[in-house]
Scaffold this active site. Structure first.
Site, mmCIF file in Angstrom:
data_model
loop_
_atom_site.group_PDB
_atom_site.id
_atom_site.type_symbol
_atom_site.label_atom_id
_atom_site.label_comp_id
_atom_site.label_asym_id
_atom_site.label_seq_id
_atom_site.Cartn_x
_atom_site.Cartn_y
_atom_site.Cartn_z
ATOM 1 N N ASP A 1 1.315 2.256 4.030
ATOM 2 C CA ASP A 1 0.458 3.421 3.762
ATOM 3 C C ASP A 1 0.258 4.254 5.023
ATOM 4 O OD1 ASP A 1 -1.474 4.887 1.922
ATOM 5 O OD2 ASP A 1 -2.847 4.300 3.514
ATOM 6 N N LYS B 1 -6.136 -3.829 6.133
ATOM 7 C CA LYS B 1 -7.322 -3.050 5.752
ATOM 8 C C LYS B 1 -8.420 -3.968 5.209
ATOM 9 C CE LYS B 1 -4.929 1.194 4.360
ATOM 10 N NZ LYS B 1 -4.627 2.123 3.251
ATOM 11 N N ASP C 1 -1.088 -0.162 -4.768
ATOM 12 C CA ASP C 1 -2.431 0.314 -5.095
ATOM 13 C C ASP C 1 -2.451 1.786 -5.517
ATOM 14 O OD1 ASP C 1 -1.693 1.069 -2.541
ATOM 15 O OD2 ASP C 1 -3.714 0.892 -1.712
ATOM 16 N N ARG D 1 -10.742 -3.229 2.974
ATOM 17 C CA ARG D 1 -10.840 -3.112 1.511
ATOM 18 C C ARG D 1 -9.676 -3.785 0.795
ATOM 19 N NH1 ARG D 1 -9.832 1.771 3.973
ATOM 20 N NH2 ARG D 1 -8.143 3.098 3.246
ATOM 21 N N HIS E 1 1.535 8.063 5.288
ATOM 22 C CA HIS E 1 0.644 9.193 5.589
ATOM 23 C C HIS E 1 1.122 9.968 6.813
ATOM 24 C CE1 HIS E 1 -2.612 8.872 2.744
ATOM 25 N NE2 HIS E 1 -2.742 7.586 2.968
ATOM 26 N N ASP F 1 0.829 -1.204 0.000
ATOM 27 C CA ASP F 1 0.000 0.000 0.000
ATOM 28 C C ASP F 1 0.874 1.269 0.000
ATOM 29 O OD1 ASP F 1 -2.098 1.907 0.642
ATOM 30 O OD2 ASP F 1 -3.264 0.224 1.421
ATOM 31 N N THR G 1 -6.778 3.718 -2.224
ATOM 32 C CA THR G 1 -6.609 2.289 -1.927
ATOM 33 C C THR G 1 -7.688 1.387 -2.540
ATOM 34 O OG1 THR G 1 -5.433 2.760 0.091
ATOM 35 C CG2 THR G 1 -6.515 0.618 -0.021
HETATM 36 ZN ZN ZN Z 1 -3.585 2.582 -0.427
HETATM 37 ZN ZN ZN Z 2 -3.241 6.090 1.678
#
Ligand code: ZN
Ligand code: ZN
Ligand code: ZN
Length: 538
Positions: A297, A155, A344, A157, A301, A31, A72
């Site tokens: 990810d 995650k 992604d 998703r 972030h 990610d 994502t």
């Molecule tokens: Zn992502």
């Molecule tokens: Zn992200």
């Protein structure tokens, strides 16, 4: 004699057709991984992780997303369906649902219930909003539902979308520290997952804390540990090593694991357990395991692409991959699995970092944009005509527009003119512009490929390159610019030639290429453009 030779030739031909599938396909998504990380951290990687895949497999150096928004859920959906949000319908992580007049989440499904230990909301999930089949769906059908498909991620998703509609299982991480699933997949949680959860392995990682894997001098490809572009993991902890995860655990609970490299490790533990307990890759019917590493990810972030926290996360992921590959060799066998690794979406440079280095860009918090739009609306029309602004999409309240006796076309034009006066905005497109686009304008074509008229707004904004709709620290993604679209694609293992390619290719080509490798139908929404160089025989 001739007849016998002909018969032999035919039967060999037929046989080699029939058995030509790997025992296991492993799809890895990292990610927010930028292609650049494979180059920048290369000196510090081991020989057995990323480098083993690159040196013995096939590297696509110039692989890109070709739509907006690069988030994502659309990313995972696009990798596995071989098409873009305009077709597969996953137009964001969450988006404004015009039909019900409120926000929805990509994998929301009120008709199913949680399995395992978590909240009701965490488990009410399924792939029902995904409007195309996945490569994993096609494998299920091609094997008469005998080949198993399992999706795993921190995650929800990242687990659910790759595994598709016909998956045996998808498992994702709950804030309780357990992996959970939903009744979409079955009525009872498999025993091995319950047992895995009972071991509370997340606590082992939390108790160990997070310090640097290597001597600090190794991290000279990144900015100093304490720099102004880093955010915080929690309110009271500064962005410096070592991290006392037990202390943060007391405030944030098991969720803390997400924003450390150990979310990846816990997931790899689960992946190896799944292979063992579900007998993946054991018989000759191809199975498919999807593994999406999310911690990269969360770390990206929070701390940004130039933090040593991020670099450390990748150096540790390299080791995790090495362990995982060694496990696959041992259990499935070196020549029996086909693996690919991609991301992604990628991620932007922090705007303030660019600005401090004299590039005139900035970050614009989404709230500021919404406030400006609402103010403009009341000042100009005497009413708030905005239902929602999200994912660069503006949704109008058509009822209020009608009640006020306004013309929608004129309202759109007025907002278009206003938005063009905003510093961060490059272009503004109306629904009509997008649907009429020919594909000649690259950035407009990215918007069109991400646009589903049944689900998207009436106006879409393209921000200027380098500007970020985000907070001041860390980073985000979402744009059609190369820093958000350029991701790795590595293939390795069964029938994969050694090689590399520098020509530009698109993420939607992965699924149809897998179809050709596995000799199964294409996912039903794909345009089926394959990565030809990969299919040339060794
Ligand atoms: Zn992502
Ligand atoms: Zn992200
Ligand atoms: Zn730091």
């Amino acid at each position: 004699m001739k007849k016998i030779i002909l018969f032999l030739a035919l039967s060999i031909g037929i046989n080699s057709q029939a058995q030509q599938r790997p025992k296991l396909v492993v799809g890895i998504v990292v990610d927010q991984m930028k292609m650049e990380y494979l180059y920048r951290f290369s000196d510090d990687f081991s020989a057995n992780g990323f480098k083993r895949i690159m040196n013995n497999g096939y590297t696509f150096h110039n692989m890109h997303y070709n739509y907006v928004p690069t988030y994502t859920a659309p990313g995972h959906a696009s990798i596995y369906t071989g098409t873009t949000p305009s077709t597969h319908g996953i137009v964001g992580n969450d988006w404004f649902n015009k039909a019900i007049g409120k926000d929805m989440y990509c994998t929301d499904d009120a008709a199913v219930k949680i399995l395992g230990d978590g909240t009701e909301k965490e488990g009410a999930m399924s792939p029902k909003n995904l409007l195309s089949t996945t490569i994993t769906d096609e494998l299920r059908m091609a094997t008469n539902f005998k080949g198993k498909v399992i999706g795993l991620s921190i995650k929800d998703r990242g687990a659910i979308l790759p595994a598709g509609h016909f998956a045996n299982w998808a498992f994702w991480y709950s804030k309780t520290g357990s992996f959970i699933s939903s009744t979409f997949y079955g009525s009872v949680m498999p025993d091995w997952v319950t047992e895995f959860n009972q071991e509370k392995r997340y606590m082992n990682y939390i108790n160990k804390g997070w310090n640097l894997l290597k001597p600090i001098a190794t991290y000279n490809e990144s900015l100093p540990d304490d720099n102004p572009y880093e955010g915080k993991i929690d309110k009271t902890t500064g962005p410096v090593f070592p991290y006392d995860l037990n202390k943060i655990y007391k405030e944030k609970g098991a969720d803390v694991l997400r924003t450390t490299p150990f979310g990846n490790d816990l997931l790899a533990d689960l992946a190896m357990k799944a292979i063992e307990k579900e007998d993946l890759g054991k018989d000759d019917i191809a199975d498919f395991l999807t593994v999406s590493f999310s911690s990269t990810d969360y770390v990206g972030h929070t701390f940004g692409p130039r933090s040593i926290e991020l670099q450390d996360t990748y150096l540790r992921l390299d080791q995790t991959l090495a362990t995982f590959l060694a496990y696959l060799d041992k259990t499935v066998g070196k020549d029996n699995y086909l693996l690919f690794l991609t991301a992604d979406h990628a991620g932007a440079e922090n705007s303030n970092y660019l600005k401090d280095n004299k590039y005139n860009v900035k970050n614009v918090p989404t709230k500021d944009i919404v406030d400006a739009l609402k103010k403009y609306s009341t000042d100009t029309f005497g009413a708030d005509l905005i239902l929602d602004y999200s994912n660069f999409n503006l949704f109008f309240n058509k009822e209020t527009i009608k009640l006020k006796g306004l013309e929608l076309t004129k309202v759109k034009q007025s907002f278009k003119d206003f938005l063009m006066t905003q510093e961060q905005v490059k272009r503004v497109y109306t629904e009509e512009d997008i649907l009429a686009s020919s594909g000649d304008d690259y950035f407009l074509s990215c918007i069109a490929k991400g646009y589903d008229p049944k689900q998207n707004g009436e106006i879409v904004i393209l921000d200027k390159t380098g500007f970020m709709e985000y907070q001041a620290t860390g980073t985000t993604h979402g744009s059609p610019n190369s820093y958000d679209t350029h991701v790795p694609l590595l293939f390795y293992g069964w029938q994969i030639p050694k090689g590399e390619l520098h020509a530009k290719k698109y993420i939607t080509q992965i699924a149809p290429t897998l179809s050709q490798l596995l000799k199964i139908p294409f996912p039903n929404g794909t345009e089926s453009e394959v990565l030809e160089t990969l299919l040339e025989k060794k």
